[in-house]
Design a protein around this motif. Sequence first.
Motif, mmCIF file in Angstrom:
data_model
loop_
_atom_site.group_PDB
_atom_site.id
_atom_site.type_symbol
_atom_site.label_atom_id
_atom_site.label_comp_id
_atom_site.label_asym_id
_atom_site.label_seq_id
_atom_site.Cartn_x
_atom_site.Cartn_y
_atom_site.Cartn_z
ATOM 1 N N MET A 288 -5.561 0.974 6.451
ATOM 2 C CA MET A 288 -5.322 2.250 5.791
ATOM 3 C C MET A 288 -6.576 3.108 5.900
ATOM 4 S SD MET A 288 -2.228 1.710 4.695
ATOM 5 C CE MET A 288 -1.919 3.073 3.603
ATOM 6 N N ARG A 289 -6.390 4.386 6.187
ATOM 7 C CA ARG A 289 -7.511 5.319 6.305
ATOM 8 C C ARG A 289 -7.299 6.483 5.348
ATOM 9 N NH1 ARG A 289 -8.430 5.791 12.830
ATOM 10 N NH2 ARG A 289 -8.855 3.586 13.156
ATOM 11 N N VAL B 191 -2.552 2.378 10.183
ATOM 12 C CA VAL B 191 -2.604 1.895 11.552
ATOM 13 C C VAL B 191 -2.114 0.453 11.525
ATOM 14 C CG1 VAL B 191 -4.061 1.502 13.570
ATOM 15 C CG2 VAL B 191 -4.610 3.355 11.975
ATOM 16 N N PHE B 192 -1.063 0.171 12.305
ATOM 17 C CA PHE B 192 -0.472 -1.161 12.317
ATOM 18 C C PHE B 192 -0.457 -1.688 13.746
ATOM 19 C CE2 PHE B 192 3.386 -3.874 12.649
ATOM 20 C CZ PHE B 192 2.933 -4.914 11.867
ATOM 21 N N GLY B 193 -1.001 -2.884 13.919
ATOM 22 C CA GLY B 193 -1.027 -3.496 15.245
ATOM 23 C C GLY B 193 -1.324 -4.978 15.126
ATOM 24 N N HIS C 174 0.852 -1.194 0.000
ATOM 25 C CA HIS C 174 0.000 0.000 0.000
ATOM 26 C C HIS C 174 0.882 1.236 0.000
ATOM 27 C CE1 HIS C 174 -3.365 -2.594 1.058
ATOM 28 N NE2 HIS C 174 -2.561 -3.164 1.918
ATOM 29 N N TRP C 175 0.304 2.343 -0.465
ATOM 30 C CA TRP C 175 1.059 3.581 -0.331
ATOM 31 C C TRP C 175 0.267 4.575 0.473
ATOM 32 C CZ3 TRP C 175 1.957 6.343 -5.647
ATOM 33 C CH2 TRP C 175 0.792 6.384 -6.373
ATOM 34 N N LEU C 176 0.995 5.234 1.346
ATOM 35 C CA LEU C 176 0.430 6.226 2.242
ATOM 36 C C LEU C 176 0.524 7.566 1.531
ATOM 37 C CD1 LEU C 176 -0.657 6.500 5.179
ATOM 38 C CD2 LEU C 176 1.651 7.172 5.811
ATOM 39 N N THR C 177 -0.622 8.054 1.096
ATOM 40 C CA THR C 177 -0.671 9.290 0.324
ATOM 41 C C THR C 177 -0.930 10.478 1.246
ATOM 42 O OG1 THR C 177 -3.017 8.923 -0.061
ATOM 43 C CG2 THR C 177 -1.498 8.105 -1.746
ATOM 44 N N GLU C 178 -0.853 11.673 0.696
ATOM 45 C CA GLU C 178 -0.992 12.889 1.498
ATOM 46 C C GLU C 178 -2.244 12.864 2.385
ATOM 47 O OE1 GLU C 178 -3.558 15.351 0.772
ATOM 48 O OE2 GLU C 178 -4.364 14.125 -0.817
#
Length: 158
Positions: free
Chosen positions: A148-149, A140-142, A131-135
């Motif tokens: 992804m939000r 959230v990782f646990g 996944h890519w975390l965009t602007e």
Amino acid sequence: MDLDRPAVAGRHILDRAVHPPGPGVLGPDDTSPAMIIRERCPTMTGQPHHTGWPGDFITVQPSNGTMWIEAGVRGVAPLYLIVTDTVLHGSWDVAGLAPSLQQTPLNEHEVVRQLSTTFRYTHDTLWQGLHWLTERSQAVFGAHGLGMRYPLPAGHVN
């Protein structure tokens, strides 16, 4: 918290890495420590981080066995994220995650979208699980894995 030593929160370890974008800084306060990895801004050398930072940044914050990663508002470079064997790996360069992608199947929906030039705003990439975390978005990782939000819609100017 000492930047020269890894920060430990439960099972998570945050270690300051030397990288081209700029130094990691801790903040925003002592009650909720976070690591902020920010883009170098020569005019801001030595200045503390703040919400109006002129460059891009990523905030990493551990809390109760969960790791929150939030992208800044500039969207200069998305952060690629993948989980392998309960370990979260991240990089601004997808090639840096190549060892994790060797056995990962392609995401057929994204391949079709790319080939048909039907682009959309998404956290999905060409590989399943990457996944890519965009602007302005959040990861959230646990214990439940990686979630992804998407950010709230941006306001439009009339």
